[in-house]
Design a protein around this motif. Sequence first.
Motif, PDB file in Angstrom:
ATOM      1  N   ALA A   1      -0.092  -8.120   2.178  1.00  0.00           N
ATOM      2  CA  ALA A   1       1.173  -7.914   2.867  1.00  0.00           C
ATOM      3  C   ALA A   1       2.011  -9.178   2.854  1.00  0.00           C
ATOM      4  O   ALA A   1       3.221  -9.120   2.983  1.00  0.00           O
TER       5      ALA A   1
ATOM      6  N   ASN B   1      -4.884  -5.877   0.368  1.00  0.00           N
ATOM      7  CA  ASN B   1      -3.627  -5.387   0.937  1.00  0.00           C
ATOM      8  C   ASN B   1      -2.706  -6.574   1.181  1.00  0.00           C
ATOM      9  O   ASN B   1      -2.428  -6.923   2.308  1.00  0.00           O
TER      10      ASN B   1
ATOM     11  N   GLY C   1       0.137  -5.910  -2.882  1.00  0.00           N
ATOM     12  CA  GLY C   1      -0.338  -4.661  -2.316  1.00  0.00           C
ATOM     13  C   GLY C   1      -1.542  -4.081  -3.022  1.00  0.00           C
ATOM     14  O   GLY C   1      -1.717  -2.864  -3.088  1.00  0.00           O
TER      15      GLY C   1
END
Length: 333
Positions: A31, A29, A288
């Motif tokens: 970010a 993930n 992502g």
Amino acid sequence: MHKLSWYVLLLSLLYFPLALSWSQDTQFNQAENYEGSSDLVNLEYHMGPVLASPTNLYIIWYGHWNPTHQATIRDFLYSLSSSAPYPSVADWWKTVRLYTDQTGSNITGSISLSGEFYDYRYSHGGYLSRLSMQSIIKTAVTSYPRSLPLNPRNGLYLVLTSSDVQVQDFCRAVCGFHYFTFPTIVGVTMPYAWIGYSGTQCPGMCAYPFAWPNYSGKPPPSTNGGNNIMRAPNGDAGVDGMISIIAHELAEVSSNPLVNAWYAGDDPTAPTEIADLCLGLYGSGGGGGYVGKVYKDSWGNGYNVNGVKGRRFLVQWVWNPVKRRCFGPNAMD
């Protein structure tokens, strides 16, 4: 740096070498990645050396290794300084070479595989601490009659552990790390890196994007953002994932060999280095959990660079200090 301050720094780093550390949040993930140009990244030069001289690379094969896997890793290392069709591993290394020392000398483009040591007897056991890597190097440079040379001038040592070797924090917090040896253990100060083979222990942790953790509850990444797992270009998720981590560590040990050269952040015990900034990015549009736009061969295997002997590899991008963004030779712009 004041002598006492340097001593305190060494003690604080003793059991915490600089690590490629992937958790579920950071690996899948992303970010915080900077594929686009960014002024938010405070990557600074701290006046220390980089590996500017032609480098002699020495491999220490610790444990029992599959010869096919060894051949794949060797071909990747040969590719760092050898020509291959564009985009090549050597083209990828050109981004690393943009980093300089205080004299203006760039990181070397000459990396030669100069020796190999086979520690098939597990000289320091089947469970290793991080500090054990230095003792393994000591064994490799002092064993009779086929020792590696002790080369503090332009040597770089790569400790690679086999599938059955457990390493402190491996598969839990780290997939690899780099650091420098202590004279009290090895006799001299010189850079090294360790990477473990994760194919049987934790492919979902350290062989991204060729495997996804069973407990993640998420679809595996792919070259087009779909749900099909990306296939490894050399036929083994463990070794292909390992190669990307080797690339990661080589980029960082070359640009920050003594923990006082190129990194972001104010704490040298926990620096963000040039490959850390680009975790999970392998092509344009990545982020992502999507690796970005990469190539597929005729069997559907994902890759982004070419190597010697017709090899293909998938290696993560690194931070380009000129473009001020993550970059690789397969970028679409």
